[in-house]
Design an enzyme around this catalytic site. Sequence first.
Site, mmCIF file in Angstrom:
data_model
loop_
_atom_site.group_PDB
_atom_site.id
_atom_site.type_symbol
_atom_site.label_atom_id
_atom_site.label_comp_id
_atom_site.label_asym_id
_atom_site.label_seq_id
_atom_site.Cartn_x
_atom_site.Cartn_y
_atom_site.Cartn_z
ATOM 1 N N HIS A 89 12.314 -8.896 0.940
ATOM 2 C CA HIS A 89 11.042 -8.975 0.037
ATOM 3 C C HIS A 89 11.501 -7.900 -1.270
ATOM 4 C CE1 HIS A 89 9.846 -5.002 2.146
ATOM 5 N NE2 HIS A 89 10.014 -5.848 3.373
ATOM 6 N N HIS A 91 13.015 3.760 4.400
ATOM 7 C CA HIS A 91 13.396 4.414 2.964
ATOM 8 C C HIS A 91 13.303 5.659 2.822
ATOM 9 C CE1 HIS A 91 9.363 3.163 2.436
ATOM 10 N NE2 HIS A 91 9.330 3.976 1.537
ATOM 11 N N GLU A 93 5.102 9.739 -2.396
ATOM 12 C CA GLU A 93 4.098 8.655 -2.013
ATOM 13 C C GLU A 93 2.913 9.208 -1.276
ATOM 14 O OE1 GLU A 93 6.296 5.836 -0.010
ATOM 15 O OE2 GLU A 93 7.897 5.751 -1.367
ATOM 16 N N TYR A 113 -2.739 -1.372 8.596
ATOM 17 C CA TYR A 113 -1.560 -1.365 7.565
ATOM 18 C C TYR A 113 -0.473 -1.822 8.430
ATOM 19 C CZ TYR A 113 2.147 0.317 4.465
ATOM 20 O OH TYR A 113 3.228 0.346 3.431
ATOM 21 N N HIS A 158 4.225 10.805 2.048
ATOM 22 C CA HIS A 158 5.761 10.738 2.189
ATOM 23 C C HIS A 158 6.512 11.572 0.899
ATOM 24 C CE1 HIS A 158 4.415 7.747 4.991
ATOM 25 N NE2 HIS A 158 4.982 8.599 5.993
ATOM 26 N N HIS A 192 11.065 7.523 5.701
ATOM 27 C CA HIS A 192 10.047 7.218 6.405
ATOM 28 C C HIS A 192 10.040 5.463 6.412
ATOM 29 C CE1 HIS A 192 9.287 7.204 1.962
ATOM 30 N NE2 HIS A 192 8.263 6.044 2.251
#
Length: 450
Positions: free
Chosen positions: A303, A346, A352, A361, A376, A382
């Site tokens: 994705h 990542h 973020e 979520y 993050h 994370h």
Amino acid sequence: MTADTSALPTTGQPRTASAYMPGFGNDFETEALPGALPQGMNSPQKCAYGLYGEQLSGTAFTAPSHQNERTWCYRIRPSVKHTGRFSRIDLPYWKSAPHVLADVTSLGQYRWDPVPHADAPLDWLTGMRTMTTAGDVNTQTGMASHVYLVTQSMADAYFYSADSELLVVPQEGRLRFCTELGVIELEPQEIAIIPRGLVYRVELLDGPARGFVCENYGQKFDLPGRGPIGANCMANRRDFKTPVAAFEDRETPSTVTVKWCGQFHRCEIGHSPLDVVAWHGNYAPVKYDLRTYCPVGAVLFDHPDPSIFTVLTAPSGVEGTANIDFVLFRDRWMVAENTFRPPWYHKNVMSELMGNIHGQYDAKPQGFAPGGMSLHNMMLPHGPDREAFEGASNADLAPHKLEDTMSFMFETRFPQHLTEFAAHEAPLQDDYLDCWTSLEKKFDGTPGEK
Ligand SMILES: [Fe+2]
């Protein structure tokens, strides 16, 4: 376009019902009384109804023409009558960058439960709780993230921020923004942008209201370029709604509070400053229903980066590196084959801050509740917790619809620093790091899937 004037109030009555014009950054025109808007010119020798003409500039006069934003207002009194001698006031929970604290550690991954309402009645100003700050308000770079907890309408009290535009993301309860340029009514799963310098009052429409605010110190939010995606999908311009003109002709003692370089000042005036009878221009408040966001994503394998879900972006001085991206994670189909479908692990040069508006979520099935937040920060790793990782690694990869989910991210190029409130008063989850503790070492030197 010009608003329908068939159901206009007579002079003296406020028009409080909201009505909107479609488009993002359009050159709008609207009048609450017939003939109030000059045609073919901005500054006639005398304006209709005895109104005063005034320009509100949102960009430098000499900004490139495709970025130049200003609105011409025709109002009962000029804005110089809507301020007086200012006195400094204290709003101790509303902080501005730089706000770097020696005894607060911003390095880390953090998550908060929803901030509960306080016992004391709070309005839009006293109920603002800053969570993080980034950049520098004095150099018009960076942002702050806030939670608002509102249980009381502003009454004969008005506000504007010279520091920032405000991106408002309701999570609970409906709000009415009575602004100089019209009325916006806002509910969860919608957002609003209140421009820098625009005077407004915030009212509750029903029970207590809670939500999130991104205070943008820098250049205005814009729509991201779609690149090869083309002219449609993501956030479409027609789904943005700007209010028609509405004014108040009310003589009553009132206060105006101004946020300026991180400080708050208040003055007293004898009338409502929401007295713009007609206006035209492209610098105006706007709302947008997040349920109209058309997500684009993976249709075979892997994705794209989460930037594919960008609703709005506020540029910094570096091309492609946003001062702020506002990113939406909404319900959508997951169809990718032979693919780990949740967000991958990542580490990001950007910082973020996420908030949950509604539902669950996908990368964190537990612990990230509606009203909750996570941070993050720059270059801190994370990703999915163990439950999400194991579930996604072993799932039957049939088409699957993520439902009942709506989260967002305020992502900035600048590191975000926690406030005292975020570090010590808000319901910080001490055990958040534990969500990754039980991730196993699967490697044993032998090939094959584990
Ligand atoms: Fe991330």
